[in-house]
Write a protein that holds these residues in place. Structure first.
Motif, short mmCIF file in Angstrom:
data_model
loop_
_atom_site.label_atom_id
_atom_site.label_comp_id
_atom_site.label_asym_id
_atom_site.label_seq_id
_atom_site.Cartn_x
_atom_site.Cartn_y
_atom_site.Cartn_z
N ASP A 204 0.76 -1.27 0.04
CA ASP A 204 0.00 -0.05 0.03
C ASP A 204 0.81 1.22 -0.07
OD1 ASP A 204 -2.36 1.37 -0.13
OD2 ASP A 204 -3.03 1.06 1.98
N PHE A 205 0.21 2.42 -0.29
CA PHE A 205 0.96 3.80 -0.32
C PHE A 205 0.59 4.62 1.00
CE2 PHE A 205 1.03 8.23 -1.61
CZ PHE A 205 2.22 8.47 -2.06
N ASN A 206 1.46 5.30 1.49
CA ASN A 206 1.15 5.92 2.48
C ASN A 206 1.20 7.41 2.25
OD1 ASN A 206 1.09 7.40 5.05
ND2 ASN A 206 3.01 6.48 6.06
N PRO A 207 0.21 8.16 2.16
CA PRO A 207 0.15 9.35 1.44
C PRO A 207 0.86 10.24 2.79
CG PRO A 207 -2.19 8.87 2.59
CD PRO A 207 -1.36 7.50 2.45
N ASP B 139 3.74 10.06 3.85
CA ASP B 139 5.15 10.28 3.77
C ASP B 139 5.44 10.03 2.04
OD1 ASP B 139 5.23 7.42 3.47
OD2 ASP B 139 6.27 7.10 5.05
N GLY B 140 4.66 9.73 1.23
CA GLY B 140 4.98 9.63 -0.11
C GLY B 140 5.55 8.15 -0.56
N PHE B 141 5.54 7.13 0.29
CA PHE B 141 6.23 5.98 0.12
C PHE B 141 5.24 4.78 0.05
CE2 PHE B 141 9.78 8.75 1.84
CZ PHE B 141 10.81 8.23 0.98
N LEU B 142 5.67 3.78 -0.56
CA LEU B 142 5.03 2.55 -0.69
C LEU B 142 5.61 1.61 0.32
CD1 LEU B 142 5.56 2.14 -4.57
CD2 LEU B 142 3.16 2.28 -3.44
N TYR B 143 4.79 0.68 1.11
CA TYR B 143 5.10 -0.18 2.00
C TYR B 143 4.57 -1.65 1.51
CZ TYR B 143 6.35 3.70 5.06
OH TYR B 143 7.03 4.75 5.64
N GLY B 144 5.37 -2.48 1.90
CA GLY B 144 5.12 -3.89 1.34
C GLY B 144 5.38 -4.83 2.86
N ILE B 145 4.66 -5.92 2.70
CA ILE B 145 5.05 -7.06 3.98
C ILE B 145 5.34 -8.28 3.15
CG2 ILE B 145 2.72 -7.48 4.12
CD1 ILE B 145 3.19 -7.80 7.40
N SER B 146 6.76 -8.84 3.67
CA SER B 146 6.89 -9.79 2.85
C SER B 146 7.32 -10.92 4.31
CB SER B 146 8.21 -9.68 2.34
OG SER B 146 8.86 -10.86 1.77
N GLY B 147 6.41 -12.23 4.17
CA GLY B 147 6.86 -13.13 5.22
C GLY B 147 6.66 -14.51 4.75
N SER B 148 6.52 -15.29 5.67
CA SER B 148 6.67 -16.68 5.53
C SER B 148 5.50 -17.40 6.07
CB SER B 148 8.08 -17.53 5.75
OG SER B 148 8.22 -17.46 7.34
N SER B 149 5.09 -18.77 5.94
CA SER B 149 4.02 -19.47 6.84
C SER B 149 4.66 -19.69 8.11
CB SER B 149 3.92 -20.65 6.20
OG SER B 149 5.21 -21.68 6.00
N SER B 150 5.85 -19.39 8.72
CA SER B 150 6.29 -19.49 10.05
C SER B 150 5.77 -18.41 10.75
CB SER B 150 7.89 -19.66 10.04
OG SER B 150 8.32 -18.40 9.57
N GLY B 151 5.44 -17.27 10.17
CA GLY B 151 5.06 -16.10 10.78
C GLY B 151 6.02 -15.06 10.99
N ASP B 152 7.24 -15.18 10.70
CA ASP B 152 8.13 -14.04 10.55
C ASP B 152 7.93 -13.20 9.52
OD1 ASP B 152 9.68 -15.23 12.86
OD2 ASP B 152 10.79 -16.38 11.47
N ALA B 153 7.84 -12.01 9.56
CA ALA B 153 7.58 -10.89 8.50
C ALA B 153 8.52 -9.89 8.46
CB ALA B 153 6.06 -10.79 8.57
#
Length: 283
Positions: free
Chosen positions: A152-155, A157-171
């Protein structure tokens, strides 16, 4: 105990949601976790398994299913009914350039960004811009970004944010510039127990994530602190993989609504509302 990263959720903050395996557009109350089904997307879960959702300021909804099949592609959803229609088909070509879309996010100026690379499980890609009439993707370039489950985009601060993780729950929370640079990579403060599902900034500027086991949680975008973990109501079928802000009653009253072309005019693409496009600001 969980630490709150921001104030309590404002009652009535509603977001649209989708996930694979559930042929419906629905809403979530971020205070209670209550889900309300709007209607079926009408494409069948075998061809319609959305893993991302993005909403324009005028209410238009775009989704992507990232299936590694010929059905892979970007589609549009009618918020009042939930009905969906393909905008394009990526073809699911692993390693193609610019390749299938992977996660979608609208900027505050109405640009639709995606991570264009390989389907889920085949690695990440680079930032790209989606043409909203044709689905054509143009690479912005920049750094190679890990596979994202939410975007998603954060209006603020003008940056995009992403979440990347695994099935173990670490992200990990990723901060990405609109030029495609990976600005920061911040591990979440705690294990979230499952693969991340979605990521979205609410109308009040709070960052919310989900898991594929049906939890909602808040994230401090600066520190990665996780807090206010709560459950999505409705059972295992509701595990959001895409979130988008729903229009407020005030915005709807002002006329910020989804509006298609009349049948048979402009746009292109088959579906329950063929030839569809959206006004930038429909007032």
């Amino acid at each position: 105990c969980f630490l709150l990263s921001a104030g309590p959720v404002t009652a009535g903050e509603i977001m649209y949601a989708v996930n694979s395996g559930l042929d419906a557009l629905y809403t979530i109350d971020l205070d209670t976790g209550e889900t309300t089904v709007i209607g079926p997307r009408g494409m069948g879960t075998s061809a319609d398994a959305p893993v991302s959702l993005a909403g324009r300021a005028n209410g238009a909804l775009f989704a992507d299913n990232d299936l590694p099949t010929v059905a892979d592609g970007i589609f549009i959803i009618d918020p009042p009914s939930g009905l969906a229609s393909f905008l394009d088909s990526d073809g699911g070509v692993v390693g193609s350039s610019p390749g299938p879309a992977q996660a979608l996010a609208f900027s505050s100026t109405g640009i639709l960004y995606t991570l264009s690379g390989n389907p889920p499980g085949a690695g990440g890609g680079q930032l790209a811009i989606v043409h909203q009439m044709t689905g054509e993707k143009t690479l912005v370039g920049g750094d190679s970004i890990p596979e994202l489950q939410g975007f998603d985009f954060n209006p603020a601060d003008g940056f995009l944010y992403g979440i990347s993780g695994s099935s173990s729950g670490d992200a990990t929370l990723l901060k990405i510039s609109t030029s495609g640079s990976l600005v920061s990579s911040t591990p979440l403060s705690q294990n979230i127990g499952a693969l991340p599902g979605a990521l979205a900034f609410t109308s009040t500027g709070r960052l919310v994530g989900t898991t594929l086991t049906g939890e909602l949680f808040d994230i401090d975008p600066a520190s990665g602190q996780v807090g206010n973990v709560r459950s999505v109501a409705g059972g295992a079928a509701f595990s959001p993989q895409g979130l988008a802000r729903a229009l407020s009653a005030e915005e709807t009253a002002l006329g910020y609504v989804w509006r298609p072309f009349a049948e048979g005019t402009g746009g292109g693409g088959a579906g329950p509302f063929c030839c569809t496009w959206f006004d930038y600001w429909d007032q």
